[in-house]
Design a protein around this motif. Structure first.
Motif, PDB file in Angstrom:
ATOM      1  N   SER A  22      49.432  31.499  31.055  1.00 23.45           N
ATOM      2  CA  SER A  22      49.004  31.163  29.696  1.00 23.45           C
ATOM      3  C   SER A  22      48.170  29.890  29.758  1.00 23.45           C
ATOM      4  CB  SER A  22      50.234  30.951  28.795  1.00 23.45           C
ATOM      5  OG  SER A  22      49.854  30.669  27.464  1.00 23.45           O
ATOM      6  N   GLY A  23      47.446  29.625  28.683  1.00 22.88           N
ATOM      7  CA  GLY A  23      46.648  28.410  28.627  1.00 22.88           C
ATOM      8  C   GLY A  23      45.395  28.497  29.472  1.00 22.88           C
ATOM      9  N   ARG A  24      44.861  27.346  29.844  1.00 22.69           N
ATOM     10  CA  ARG A  24      43.615  27.294  30.595  1.00 22.69           C
ATOM     11  C   ARG A  24      43.675  28.060  31.912  1.00 22.69           C
ATOM     12  NH1 ARG A  24      43.649  22.644  27.650  1.00 22.69           N
ATOM     13  NH2 ARG A  24      41.642  21.774  26.978  1.00 22.69           N
ATOM     14  N   ARG A  25      44.834  28.055  32.566  1.00 20.30           N
ATOM     15  CA  ARG A  25      44.928  28.707  33.869  1.00 20.30           C
ATOM     16  C   ARG A  25      45.476  30.124  33.778  1.00 20.30           C
ATOM     17  NH1 ARG A  25      42.904  24.923  37.800  1.00 20.30           N
ATOM     18  NH2 ARG A  25      42.869  26.782  39.073  1.00 20.30           N
ATOM     19  N   GLY A  26      45.513  30.686  32.579  1.00 23.46           N
ATOM     20  CA  GLY A  26      45.914  32.078  32.449  1.00 23.46           C
ATOM     21  C   GLY A  26      44.923  32.982  33.171  1.00 23.46           C
ATOM     22  N   CYS A  27      45.382  34.126  33.644  1.00 22.03           N
ATOM     23  CA  CYS A  27      44.542  35.042  34.419  1.00 22.03           C
ATOM     24  C   CYS A  27      43.438  35.645  33.547  1.00 22.03           C
ATOM     25  CB  CYS A  27      45.407  36.158  34.998  1.00 22.03           C
ATOM     26  SG  CYS A  27      44.464  37.423  35.877  1.00 22.03           S
ATOM     27  N   PRO A  28      42.152  35.507  33.950  1.00 16.64           N
ATOM     28  CA  PRO A  28      41.062  36.086  33.158  1.00 16.64           C
ATOM     29  C   PRO A  28      40.901  37.590  33.367  1.00 16.64           C
ATOM     30  CG  PRO A  28      40.166  35.000  35.077  1.00 16.64           C
ATOM     31  CD  PRO A  28      41.651  34.746  35.100  1.00 16.64           C
ATOM     32  N   GLY A  29      41.632  38.152  34.340  1.00 11.71           N
ATOM     33  CA  GLY A  29      41.493  39.575  34.632  1.00 11.71           C
ATOM     34  C   GLY A  29      42.533  40.445  33.959  1.00 11.71           C
ATOM     35  N   ILE A  30      43.123  39.948  32.871  1.00  6.35           N
ATOM     36  CA  ILE A  30      44.193  40.696  32.195  1.00  6.35           C
ATOM     37  C   ILE A  30      43.729  42.083  31.777  1.00  6.35           C
ATOM     38  CG2 ILE A  30      45.667  40.773  30.147  1.00  6.35           C
ATOM     39  CD1 ILE A  30      45.850  37.764  30.219  1.00  6.35           C
ATOM     40  N   GLN A  31      42.577  42.174  31.128  1.00  8.18           N
ATOM     41  CA  GLN A  31      42.123  43.457  30.595  1.00  8.18           C
ATOM     42  C   GLN A  31      41.909  44.480  31.707  1.00  8.18           C
ATOM     43  OE1 GLN A  31      42.091  44.299  27.375  1.00  8.18           O
ATOM     44  NE2 GLN A  31      41.684  46.377  28.098  1.00  8.18           N
ATOM     45  N   LEU A  32      41.277  44.051  32.790  1.00 15.01           N
ATOM     46  CA  LEU A  32      41.065  44.961  33.914  1.00 15.01           C
ATOM     47  C   LEU A  32      42.396  45.397  34.512  1.00 15.01           C
ATOM     48  CD1 LEU A  32      39.317  46.397  35.991  1.00 15.01           C
ATOM     49  CD2 LEU A  32      39.155  44.246  37.263  1.00 15.01           C
ATOM     50  N   GLY A  33      43.305  44.450  34.709  1.00 14.93           N
ATOM     51  CA  GLY A  33      44.603  44.776  35.286  1.00 14.93           C
ATOM     52  C   GLY A  33      45.391  45.757  34.438  1.00 14.93           C
ATOM     53  N   LEU A  34      45.426  45.508  33.137  1.00 14.34           N
ATOM     54  CA  LEU A  34      46.169  46.398  32.241  1.00 14.34           C
ATOM     55  C   LEU A  34      45.547  47.786  32.189  1.00 14.34           C
ATOM     56  CD1 LEU A  34      47.018  44.050  29.225  1.00 14.34           C
ATOM     57  CD2 LEU A  34      48.600  44.937  30.950  1.00 14.34           C
ATOM     58  N   THR A  35      44.217  47.843  32.226  1.00 10.01           N
ATOM     59  CA  THR A  35      43.537  49.142  32.197  1.00 10.01           C
ATOM     60  C   THR A  35      43.937  49.982  33.400  1.00 10.01           C
ATOM     61  OG1 THR A  35      41.640  48.265  30.979  1.00 10.01           O
ATOM     62  CG2 THR A  35      41.295  50.295  32.223  1.00 10.01           C
ATOM     63  N   VAL A  36      43.901  49.394  34.584  1.00  2.65           N
ATOM     64  CA  VAL A  36      44.240  50.121  35.804  1.00  2.65           C
ATOM     65  C   VAL A  36      45.716  50.535  35.792  1.00  2.65           C
ATOM     66  CG1 VAL A  36      44.496  49.916  38.310  1.00  2.65           C
ATOM     67  CG2 VAL A  36      42.427  49.055  37.187  1.00  2.65           C
ATOM     68  N   VAL A  37      46.604  49.618  35.441  1.00  6.97           N
ATOM     69  CA  VAL A  37      48.043  49.914  35.440  1.00  6.97           C
ATOM     70  C   VAL A  37      48.351  51.050  34.466  1.00  6.97           C
ATOM     71  CG1 VAL A  37      50.316  49.016  34.782  1.00  6.97           C
ATOM     72  CG2 VAL A  37      48.788  47.636  36.203  1.00  6.97           C
ATOM     73  N   ARG A  38      47.855  50.941  33.245  1.00  6.34           N
ATOM     74  CA  ARG A  38      48.171  51.959  32.245  1.00  6.34           C
ATOM     75  C   ARG A  38      47.585  53.313  32.616  1.00  6.34           C
ATOM     76  NH1 ARG A  38      46.671  49.529  26.490  1.00  6.34           N
ATOM     77  NH2 ARG A  38      44.710  49.155  27.602  1.00  6.34           N
ATOM     78  N   LEU A  39      46.340  53.322  33.122  1.00  9.06           N
ATOM     79  CA  LEU A  39      45.685  54.582  33.459  1.00  9.06           C
ATOM     80  C   LEU A  39      46.421  55.305  34.584  1.00  9.06           C
ATOM     81  CD1 LEU A  39      43.272  56.528  33.135  1.00  9.06           C
ATOM     82  CD2 LEU A  39      42.060  55.125  34.840  1.00  9.06           C
TER      83      LEU A  39
END
Length: 495
Positions: free
Chosen positions: A430-447
């Motif tokens: 969370s915050g400034r050092r939160g992972c910027p690749g959340i959307q990509l990661g969630l897309t792959v995991v869910r798919l």
């Protein structure tokens, strides 16, 4: 013998200086175990540090001081405490501490994950967020993901016809590696093209070395001695990566194909050496970011998928609910498309619950304080290491009912998400050092998870009951299953 006495004298001096600094003006540190001179409380951490720190936090509280070697360390173990460090005082704790593995493997901490907070990190973060991990860029690889997942399903269908158990851990890991390589490099690689140990094996070794308890990190004056032999291994792995990345960058620099969809290396090379670029990157920066992208996208995604399908096999009633949702939303005549994912509410709850109980990085990446700070009346000294125990936070009984139970239904009617806004669920930080690749990661995991559940029924080999499935974990920078998941697929679709 003289060098031994010299080192002991230096360690004693460092310990005295540390004691004076951390106890300056009788400022009150958070409670915690006292520890021994020089070695501190290293002896309290065993095979699973996230569990050991969770146990200690139950005794000393959600903001705990523990000295690991010569390093004053603050361990954060509750949502309320995490909010103070990652939101209220986010800027103070936005940096990273020195790290031997990142020094030798990640190009002297030039990667986005391990770089100290400052103008360089801000430039790299901006470039990755806007140029590599934007929704537009992620969507540009949608056809590639569909193709790779299709090949994955076809290989599982063959095993289903033969009624043989498949190693899902290996299969999912290979799929994740293939998709990551195509996004980052533009193509897949056979293991023989990388190193005799194999692409995935070397990535895993780098991750394990990054998480290994290293005396050089905890007692810096003896780092150069490499008493555990870890630095030698780090340099060897770093050389393998460097040789491979040099080859990849040269191939991309010499390529004349203007029509192909630009992969991550292409995008970064576009900023290399350009006086007009707003990003200050050189060749070593590109290699460090490549390693970042590979480590994050391969290991974290495959680990999460592996735990999710394990939990579903272990809980057949939950598996059935996911399949019923897929039957009603997608039907039984086709596979899942990425456009279906937002409509799969229960599947998304399963992913959230998996990330709560099995965060891929249970201790996240340590933060470092850039100045003295007071939190809840406790003195947090400058240069202290901050460990956020996301694993413990996901099990906080004050935040979660039946915290040890896998129950996706807990998210029904809840707005809690995994993007760092809600501090009781922070698998991506969370915050400034939160992972910027959340959307990509969630897309792959869910798919991938959706396809595994929609296309197949799963049973354990040798008549094993779901209740007997071994859920033991193995600690590292990520925490995968200790034993690979073996299961027998049965194809479900009418196509």
């Amino acid at each position: 013998m003289a060098w031994i006495w010299t080192i002991l004298a230096l360690l004693l001096l460092a310990y005295i200086l540390l004691w004076k600094r951390t106890n300056n003006n009788n400022k009150r540190l958070p409670p915690g175990p006292r520890g021994f001179p020089i070695f501190g409380s290293l002896h309290l951490l065993g095979e699973f540090p996230h569990r050991d720190l969770h146990r200690l936090a139950k005794q000393y509280g959600p903001i705990m001081h523990i000295r690991l070697g010569l390093i004053p360390t603050i361990v954060v173990s509750s949502p309320k405490a995490a909010e103070l460090f990652l939101k209220t005082h986010d800027l103070v704790f936005a940096s990273r501490p020195p790290h031997e593995a990142a020094k030798h493997i990640s190009y002297n901490q030039k990667s986005m994950a391990f770089a100290e907070y400052g103008s360089y990190w801000r430039d790299v973060r901006k470039m990755c967020t806007l140029e590599l991990l934007s929704n537009v860029k992620i969507n540009s690889f949608r056809a590639m993901r569909k193709e790779e997942v299709g090949l994955f399903i076809d290989s599982l269908r063959k095993s289903a016809r033969d009624r043989v158990a498949v190693d899902l851990s290996v299969k999912v890991s290979s799929l994740s590696a293939d998709m990551s390589c195509r996004m980052v490099f533009g193509k897949k690689f056979a293991d023989s093209e990388f190193d005799e140990r194999g692409f995935k094996a070397v990535i895993q070794e780098g991750m394990q070395l990054s998480a290994a308890p290293n005396l050089g990190d905890y007692i810096p004056p003896i780092a150069s001695l490499d008493l555990q032999g870890l630095t030698k291994k780090m340099k060897k792995v770093g050389k393998v990566f460097d040789d491979f990345f040099e080859k990849i960058i040269d191939e991309h620099a010499q390529s004349k194909d203007e029509d192909k969809n630009k992969d991550f290396v292409d995008v970064m090379l576009g900023f290399l050496g350009s006086e007009e670029s707003e990003y200050r990157i050189e060749r070593s920066n590109i290699k460090a970011i490549i390693l970042d992208m590979l480590s994050a996208s391969i290991d974290t995604a495959s680990t999460t998928i592996d735990w999710a399908i394990s939990e579903l096999i272990k809980n057949p009633n939950i598996m059935k609910k996911v399949q019923e949702e897929l039957e009603n939303t997608v039907g039984m005549k086709r596979t899942v498309e990425e456009t279906d994912l937002e409509s799969l509410d229960y599947l998304n709850m399963v992913v959230k619950e998996t990330l709560r109980l099995h965060p891929a990085g249970p201790l996240l990446i340590p933060h470092a304080s850039t100045e003295d700070c007071t939190i809840n009346g406790f003195h947090i000294p400058k240069k202290a290491h901050i460990i956020i125990n996301a694993w413990a936070i996901g099990r906080d009984p004050d935040a979660w009912t039946d915290a040890e139970k896998f129950s996706p239904e807990r998210f029904v009617g809840s707005n809690i998400d995994v993007r760092g806004r809600d501090l009781q669920l922070i698998p991506f930080g969370s915050g400034r050092r939160g992972c910027p690749g959340i959307q990509l990661g969630l897309t792959v995991v869910r798919l991938v998870l959706a396809q595994l559940v929609h296309c197949f029924d799963w049973e354990l080999p040798n008549g094993m009951s779901p209740a007997d499935l071994d859920m033991t974990e193995e600690f590292g920078l990520t925490v995968p299953r200790a034993k690979h998941l073996l299961a027998i697929p049965t194809y479900r679709l009418h196509k």
